[in-house]
Each structure stands twice: as structure tokens, then as C-alpha cells.
Design an enzyme around this catalytic site. Structure first.
Site, short mmCIF file in Angstrom:
data_model
loop_
_atom_site.label_atom_id
_atom_site.label_comp_id
_atom_site.label_asym_id
_atom_site.label_seq_id
_atom_site.Cartn_x
_atom_site.Cartn_y
_atom_site.Cartn_z
N GLY A 98 0.78 -1.22 0.00
CA GLY A 98 0.00 0.00 0.00
C GLY A 98 0.81 1.28 0.00
N ASP A 99 2.10 1.20 0.39
CA ASP A 99 2.90 2.42 0.44
C ASP A 99 3.17 3.00 -0.95
OD1 ASP A 99 4.46 0.17 -0.02
OD2 ASP A 99 6.27 1.06 0.83
N THR A 100 2.95 2.21 -2.00
CA THR A 100 3.14 2.71 -3.38
C THR A 100 1.83 2.80 -4.14
OG1 THR A 100 3.51 0.52 -4.36
CG2 THR A 100 5.44 1.66 -3.45
N GLU B 12 0.52 -13.57 -1.59
CA GLU B 12 0.39 -13.36 -3.03
C GLU B 12 1.66 -13.83 -3.74
OE1 GLU B 12 -2.53 -9.44 -3.56
OE2 GLU B 12 -0.42 -9.34 -4.13
N GLY C 276 -6.86 -9.26 6.38
CA GLY C 276 -6.64 -10.35 7.32
C GLY C 276 -5.48 -11.22 6.91
#
Length: 279
Positions: free
Chosen positions: A26-28, A91, A57
């Protein structure tokens, strides 16, 4: 000479496929990865990006698993915070499993992190794994995560600091060009051992291989669900290496109904056939 095929697939009868599955932390999300996603879409790539920004989760969502399985390639954006997410690491494990069992292209993109840090889990990754290892229930997962990181870091990837003097816009354009080249070299996914497909495509293949420089158009028509798209893919796989340029436009009806869908299809066709290097 160039070969161009287009096919429409009903979403009710055939699963949607993607050219690229984007994996990222999420930081990118709103910066580099957002620009990369836009560049892929504008270049005609059907790209899967998870838009869920809610807290995640421990278990990966079924739709993400399905998207990975239906993607021809994965681009993994490694950032300083990537390994802090068990979701992202799950993932990654699935992507590497997919690579080992299918013709699945994996391109690691090292954004503000060095490949050696990913390979050896040092720096910010070491801190993230220290937190993961304090949770004893993750013991088995941590082993799989570490193995996947080591494996992916050994692949030929792209490092921001080493490309285009660190300019992100140029770096993104190069990533898109690299993926175009990689995807162009692999056949489309078709079920193996199809009965009767050789006889159904024999005439089409002879027509394509006659050596003529004239422009020709062939239409495959018939009722929904009889295998028109499968025949088109089989013909493409049998011939694309014989042509200087090639393009296969998937899900034309579905894409054309989306915002700027026809424009995206046109851009993909022109880019594939003309060999355009810029977006």
C-alpha cells in the site's frame, strides 16, 4: 508481415483473463504503482490491481487467487514496506507457484529496495520478518515467504536506481516495453490435447501461410460457446512466430463497453503491430 486476431468472450461462459497481475504494498498504491497501472492500461494491457484499501486479514481473498491463476504474467513491486504485509507475501508465494506450474511470466520491480535485500531478507525486510516470527502461528508461512523472496530475487528484474538515472516516468515506460516483449514471445493459454482442433484450423493455417503481402480478414462466426475463441487462440499459437509482428485482442466486447475501451484496444493493436516504443 503482421498477424492480428481479435476475439470476444462472454464473461458468463469463459473466465476473464489478464495480461498482468500487479502485486504491491500500500505504500506505493497512490504513487508509483498507480502510475505503472495507468501506463499498462493505456498501453492495452488487461491489468488486475486490487483496489481494496481496507485492513487485510491473514487469508488471501478468493478473487485474488483466481486473478493470479487467470493472469499471463505478474509484476511485483518490491518497496521498503512490502514484506511487512503477510497478504503480499501470500500473493508472492502463489505467484511463484503459478510460475513453476504454468507459462507464467514474473517480473520483479525493485522500487527503493535492492534485490540483495529481498534475496537475503535484510534491511527493512529483516525488521518485518522479526515481527512475523514473533507470531508462532506463522512459523510455516514464514518459511514459505522466505523461500519465495529468495527465488524471485534471483529472477531477472528491474531496479529503479539502475534504470533511466532513477527517473520514475522513464522507468515505467521501460517496464511496459519489457512486458510487451515478454508477453509477445509466449503462446496464449489453450487447453491441451484438444480433439479435432487440427482439422478445424488446417484451412486457416494454410491461408495464413500462403506468403501473400495482401491484407486479409477472416471471420470466425457461430453460436456462443462452440469454441470460436479457442480456435482463434490455437491459430494464433500456430502462426505468431512466423510473423514479424502480432497482436491478439481478447474480450473485445467486454473491453469496448468500458470507459475508453475502444481507444485502449486501438492503442494495443497499433502498438503491437507498429512496434511503438512509447506510450
Amino acid at each position: 508481415m503482421a498477424l492480428a486476431l481479435a476475439t470476444t468472450i462472454s464473461p458468463n461462459t469463459c473466465p476473464t483473463s489478464y495480461h498482468v497481475f500487479l502485486s504491491f504494498r500500500g505504500d506505493t498504491r497512490k504513487t508509483f504503482t498507480d502510475h505503472l497501472y495507468t501506463a499498462f492500461v493505456n498501453s492495452g494491457f488487461r491489468t488486475f490491481r486490487d483496489d481494496d484499501e481496507l485492513p487485510r486479514g491473514h487469508d488471501i481473498k478468493p478473487e485474488l487467487r483466481k486473478a493470479i491463476e487467470q493472469s499471463r504474467s505478474s509484476v511485483i513491486v518490491f518497496s521498503q514496506d512490502y514484506a511487512s504485509s503477510g497478504w503480499c507475501l501470500d500473493e508472492l508465494v502463489m505467484i511463484m507457484e503459478r510460475k513453476r506450474t504454468r507459462d507464467h511470466i514474473v517480473l520483479p520491480v525493485f522500487y527503493d529496495v535492492d534485490p540483495s535485500q529481498v534475496r537475503k531478507q535484510t534491511g527493512s525486510l529483516a525488521k518485518a520478518f522479526a515481527r512475523h516470527e514473533r507470531n508462532h502461528s506463522l512459523k510455516d508461512k514464514v518459511k514459505r515467504w522466505r523461500a519465495a523472496l529468495t527465488e524471485v530475487a534471483d529472477l531477472a528484474g528491474m531496479v529503479l536506481q539502475n534504470e533511466a538515472d532513477g527517473h520514475e516516468s522513464k522507468f515505467i515506460k521501460k517496464i511496459v516495453r519489457v512486458m510487451k516483449d515478454k508477453l509477445r514471445r509466449i503462446p496464449l493459454s489453450v487447453e491441451p490435447h484438444l480433439i479435432g482442433v487440427d482439422s478445424q484450423t488446417e484451412g486457416i493455417n494454410l491461408w495464413l501461410q500462403d506468403g501473400s503481402a495482401d491484407v486479409g480478414i477472416l471471420l470466425i462466426h457461430g453460436m456462443r460457446g462452440i469454441g470460436k475463441s479457442t480456435i482463434a487462440k490455437f491459430v494464433y499459437n500456430s502462426n505468431f512466430q512466423k510473423f514479424e509482428r502480432c497482436s491478439f485482442l481478447e474480450n473485445v466486447r467486454e473491453v469496448s463497453e468500458q470507459s475508453n475501451g475502444l481507444l485502449r484496444l486501438q492503442k494495443q493493436l497499433l502498438s503491437d503491430i507498429l512496434g511503438a516504443n512509447e506510450l
